[in-house]
Design a protein around this motif. Structure first.
Motif, short mmCIF file in Angstrom:
data_model
loop_
_atom_site.label_atom_id
_atom_site.label_comp_id
_atom_site.label_asym_id
_atom_site.label_seq_id
_atom_site.Cartn_x
_atom_site.Cartn_y
_atom_site.Cartn_z
N ILE A 1 -7.91 -7.50 -14.58
CA ILE A 1 -6.56 -7.58 -15.52
C ILE A 1 -5.58 -8.63 -14.99
CG2 ILE A 1 -5.41 -5.67 -13.94
CD1 ILE A 1 -3.62 -5.18 -16.47
N ARG B 1 -4.13 -9.32 -1.93
CA ARG B 1 -3.84 -7.98 -1.69
C ARG B 1 -4.96 -7.18 -1.73
NH1 ARG B 1 0.30 -5.95 0.55
NH2 ARG B 1 2.32 -7.45 0.36
N VAL B 2 -4.84 -5.94 -1.22
CA VAL B 2 -5.79 -4.96 -1.40
C VAL B 2 -5.02 -3.75 -2.07
CG1 VAL B 2 -7.64 -3.35 -0.41
CG2 VAL B 2 -7.21 -5.57 0.60
N ALA B 3 -5.47 -3.18 -2.99
CA ALA B 3 -4.67 -2.20 -3.74
C ALA B 3 -4.85 -1.01 -2.81
CB ALA B 3 -5.33 -1.68 -5.02
N PRO B 4 -3.58 0.10 -2.98
CA PRO B 4 -3.22 1.10 -2.42
C PRO B 4 -4.65 1.93 -2.76
CG PRO B 4 -1.25 0.47 -3.37
CD PRO B 4 -2.37 -0.48 -3.86
N LYS C 1 -6.13 -14.61 -6.04
CA LYS C 1 -5.07 -15.85 -6.91
C LYS C 1 -6.08 -16.87 -7.20
CE LYS C 1 -0.59 -17.08 -6.58
NZ LYS C 1 0.71 -17.36 -5.50
N ARG D 1 -7.35 1.96 -1.82
CA ARG D 1 -8.46 1.00 -1.82
C ARG D 1 -9.18 0.79 -2.78
NH1 ARG D 1 -12.06 0.63 1.71
NH2 ARG D 1 -10.91 0.09 3.65
N LEU E 1 -2.37 -10.17 -13.55
CA LEU E 1 -0.94 -10.00 -13.02
C LEU E 1 -0.04 -10.97 -13.50
CD1 LEU E 1 -1.91 -8.18 -9.69
CD2 LEU E 1 -1.65 -7.11 -11.87
N PHE F 1 -2.97 -1.65 -11.90
CA PHE F 1 -3.91 -2.02 -10.41
C PHE F 1 -3.78 -0.76 -9.61
CE2 PHE F 1 -3.68 -4.80 -6.62
CZ PHE F 1 -4.78 -4.91 -6.56
N GLY G 1 -9.03 -1.84 -4.96
CA GLY G 1 -9.52 -3.18 -5.70
C GLY G 1 -8.67 -4.33 -4.98
N TYR G 2 -9.05 -5.55 -5.41
CA TYR G 2 -8.53 -6.88 -4.83
C TYR G 2 -7.46 -7.47 -5.88
CZ TYR G 2 -12.19 -6.86 -1.41
OH TYR G 2 -13.12 -6.48 -0.33
N CYS G 3 -6.53 -7.67 -5.40
CA CYS G 3 -5.61 -8.83 -6.19
C CYS G 3 -5.88 -10.18 -5.57
CB CYS G 3 -4.05 -8.59 -5.94
SG CYS G 3 -3.13 -9.73 -6.74
N PRO H 1 0.81 -1.13 0.12
CA PRO H 1 0.08 0.06 -0.07
C PRO H 1 0.70 1.18 0.10
CG PRO H 1 -0.57 -1.54 1.82
CD PRO H 1 0.32 -2.19 1.08
N ALA I 1 -6.36 -9.02 -11.01
CA ALA I 1 -6.64 -7.77 -10.33
C ALA I 1 -8.20 -7.36 -10.67
CB ALA I 1 -5.72 -6.60 -10.50
N LYS J 1 -2.70 -14.55 -10.96
CA LYS J 1 -3.09 -13.43 -10.29
C LYS J 1 -4.04 -12.77 -11.11
CE LYS J 1 0.48 -12.79 -6.90
NZ LYS J 1 1.95 -12.07 -6.66
N LEU K 1 -11.57 -3.13 -14.89
CA LEU K 1 -10.02 -3.39 -14.70
C LEU K 1 -9.64 -4.75 -14.91
CD1 LEU K 1 -7.70 -2.44 -13.15
CD2 LEU K 1 -8.54 -3.17 -11.15
#
Lengths: 707, 50
Positions: free
Chosen positions: A493, B20-23, B31, B25, A495, A376, B27-29, A284, B38, B36, A491
């Motif tokens: 997408i 993960r949660v994106a900076p 698996k 807030r 990774l 992202f 979205g989500y990453c 973050p 997003a 992976k 979005l």
């Protein structure tokens, strides 16, 4: 030659390594075109299979299924459903990443059901070996009923095998549509398909089903056909979305066991390097920090590294035109060659280092797999302004030069987001504004140190950059509300795992970008610079003659030196030229901004490039073409306004002029690139108008406020 | 939206891990079967988790 070339479509999911395979097959024999009606890039190349057979390979956008959500994916569907389409393939080469095969079979089985001959190329076999993944191609081929070749696009391994497989397919007359389809229709589907197949005379039922799914947007259908399909659907109770899901589920149920039978994975699962890197890059706080550090490097590279080759190019073209001037007899033809054509060519080539460096770095980041992470991270933030996560790269590189920045928006697949990025990027202050800012800030801001640390002029500089950023984001907000699109923004997408970049792919990207710019935008830049040269050197003959006589008389009466006389002559001539006439014509319009006709002329000529402002001012004030920023500034400081008898460049005028250059679209090269990227004149014209009006309003307010 | 999610391998009954949660807030990453992906919050909202 009457036989049409054999066309092979390269298809696959995003990140399947399709482009690498394309580069392997075609090398430098590629062309960039676009698919009809849209601004989606079409890469097309030739490859030789043996001494007598050569094929055309068309690279289609990365696609997950025949249920498209973006403009890119729609291209695939509308081409593959229409045998009359110029890009309709004779054979589909389906590229799949063998390290993650299951999901990628969805589109493959759909294509196969359309009755198109397919070859499955299992890519990344080298990585699969390392990861302990083994694929039994023979079993896979038998179960899917398509030829399978395992290859490595990165190392080029087995590419000859792939070519041989294509050759075998070309020579065999066996058509695939006799095959058992992968997907079994439900009742409503059967009814709909029967109606459509009969009416359209189609032998492939799956194609009819696809028409039923997509009839409302497929460009090749006539209104009557659309109405027919609509009725057929309503009669049979064909529920579009439900059936899409049914089809997807059924396909997965059938091909997952196949994939599991053919692929053997070793059990050990170490924490991959990708996961470890992602701990930092997606963090973050660290994530954005790393991104900005990377962008600083990119920015620094375009900004400072490119200045050396740019200087060489400028000096090179300068001495070339000096040499031509000496070689040829003086006259308008020589002037056209040196001041029109050569300086126009120089103005095109000078952007090449910036374009090359930006795309070198961006494609490294893209190849490594970092770009998807950046998208992202910034998606949410950019979304608020109607932009895309990828827009941030364009906005930052726009700080060096808008041209490569605008070209980098290609990767934004949503048209509206891409367009907004293109429209607002030139508002970010680019390096060409620096000479203008330097001259003008000197007028308004004293060079004193504040707070013991900052130079006030430096702070003013920073303020101008901030002003540009704020303007770009605000304009984006406005466009977000104005522009309408039916395209849904996504979005979603992937990774991809981090990988070492492939040198070959990067060089090809850089080469392609530079070529496109020089050939496509270059044409427009050259034409405009010839027009500008003409306007600045020619005028109504009588007026030009008079200007010459007047200059000579003045020179005689003041006993000026030869050099001073020459400078005075060019100054009087530009005043009498068409550019001068336009400048004078502009005067009533720009007077409320505090500008006179001399600035008017500079506004016209600096349309070629902003930095030309300084040299034009030098010419007008007959300082000579040495365009030294200091002498221009000194001369401007003593200029008297004939109407008021006061100093011409008051604080208000200078401020107003600065603000004008922050906002105005004073760059023909950018407009040429926007035309090339949007394929229409509409957008560069809109961009020119909105930026000019913005500049006008801002300058007007500033002048009225300070005078 | 559903068919796009499915095309990307997010199928009913599959195991999903939030990495993960994106900076900001953002979205989500996720698996899914080793891949992976997003997603925005709004996109992830289409997924029913048990």
């Amino acid at each position: 030659m009457s036989t049409a070339a054999y066309q092979v479509a390269l298809l696959g999911n995003p990140n399947s390594g399709k482009s690498t395979v394309f580069n392997q097959l075609t090398g430098l024999h590629q062309k960039i075109g676009n698919f009809p009606g849209v601004t989606v890039d079409k890469r097309l190349g030739h490859t030789k299979l043996d001494n007598s057979t050569s094929i055309v390979v068309i690279d289609f956008p990365g696609t997950y299924s025949l249920f498209p959500v973006s403009q890119d994916e729609r291209i695939v569907v509308s081409t593959f459903l229409n045998p009359a389409d110029e890009n309709y393939p004779d054979l589909v080469l389906y590229v799949a990443d063998v390290t993650n095969l299951e999901r990628q079979l969805l589109l493959l089985t759909q294509i196969r059901d359309l009755g198109l001959p397919v070859i499955l190329a299992l890519n990344m076999m080298d990585l699969a070996d390392k990861a302990g993944i083994h694929c039994d191609t023979k079993t896979l081929s038998e179960l899917l009923n398509v030829p399978v070749v395992s290859i490595s696009g990165r190392s080029g391994e087995n590419i000859p095998d792939l070519k041989r497989a294509i050759l075998t397919q070309i020579r065999s007359s066996e058509k695939l549509h006799t095959l058992d389809p992968f997907y079994k229709f439900s009742g409503p589907e059967e009814k709909t398909v029967a109606l459509i197949s009969e009416n359209f005379g189609l032998t492939n039922d799956y194609r009819s089903k696809m028409l039923a799914h997509h009839y409302d947007w497929l460009p090749f259908l006539t209104t009557n056909q659309r109405v027919f399909i609509k009725n057929a659907i309503e009669q049979s109770g064909f529920e579009n979305l439900k059936l899409q899901i049914r089809e997807t589920m059924q396909r997965y149920d059938r091909f997952i066991p196949i994939a599991q039978k053919a692929i053997k994975k070793s059990d050990q699962k170490p924490v991959s390097l990708t996961d470890r890197i992602d701990r930092f890059t997606l963090h973050p706080i660290l994530g954005p920090v790393i991104f900005f550090l990377l962008m600083m490097i990119v920015f620094q590279a375009i900004f400072s590294w490119s200045s050396y080759p740019m200087d060489w190019i400028e000096i090179g073209f300068g001495s070339l035109s000096g040499w031509v001037q000496k070689l040829l007899p003086p006259g308008w033809l020589t002037d056209l060659l040196t001041e029109g054509i050569l300086s126009g060519l120089g103005g095109i080539i000078v952007f090449v280092p910036q374009i090359a460096i930006l795309f070198l770095l961006i494609s490294v980041l893209e190849e490594v797999g970092y770009m998807a992470r950046a998208v992202f991270i910034f998606d949410k933030l950019m979304q608020k302004f109607g932009l895309n996560g990828r827009s941030i790269v364009a906005l930052i590189s726009g700080g060096a030069c808008a041209i490569p920045a605008i070209m980098s928006t290609r990767t934004i697949s949503n048209w509206k987001e891409r367009l907004i990025t293109i429209l607002v990027t030139p508002l970010i202050s680019c390096s060409a504004r620096i000479p203008v800012y330097t001259v003008l800030i000197g007028f308004v801001v004293p060079s004193v140190t504040v707070g013991g640390l900052f130079n006030l002029q430096g702070l003013a500089f920073m303020g101008l950059y901030l002003l540009g950023i704020v303007a770009a984001l605000s304009a984006a907000l406005v466009f977000k509300l104005i522009l309408k699109t039916e395209e849904v923004s996504y979005l979603m997408i992937e990774l991809p795992p981090y990988r070492l970049p492939l040198f070959r792919n990067i060089i090809l990207t850089v080469w392609e970008k530079v070529k496109t710019f020089v050939l496509e935008a270059g044409k427009i830049i050259l034409i405009i610079s010839i027009i500008l040269w003409f306007m600045a050197s020619f005028g109504p003959p009588a007026a030009m003659k008079q200007a010459e006589i007047k200059a000579e008389e003045t020179a005689k009466s003041l006993a000026l030196s030869k050099k001073e006389t020459e400078n005075l002559l060019t100054a009087n001539k530009i005043e009498a030229s068409y550019a001068g006439l336009i400048g004078k014509g502009l005067e009533p319009l720009i007077q409320p901004l505090g500008f006179d006709w001399k600035i008017g002329i500079a506004l016209v000529t600096s349309f070629a490039a902003r930095e030309v402002f300084v040299s034009t001012m030098a010419t007008i004030y007959s300082i000579g073409s040495d365009d030294d920023e200091w002498s221009v500034r000194k001369r401007m400081a003593v200029e008297i306004n004939p109407k008021t008898g006061m100093l011409m460049y008051t604080r208000a005028t200078a401020l107003s002029l600065i603000v004008f250059y922050v906002f105005a679209m004073q760059c023909m090269s950018t407009l040429a690139v926007v035309k090339r990227e949007t394929r229409r004149w509409k957008w560069p014209i809109i961009q020119f108008l909105f930026m000019s009006s913005l500049a006008y309003l801002a300058s007007f307010s500033v002048f009225q406020l300070f005078s | 939206m559903a068919s796009k999610l499915m095309a990307m391998g997010i199928l009913p009954g599959i195991f999903i891990e939030i990495v993960r949660v994106a900076p900001f807030r953002g979205g989500y990453c996720l698996k899914v079967t080793g891949q992976k992906i997003a997603l925005r919050y709004s996109e992830a909202a289409c997924i029913l988790v048990e």
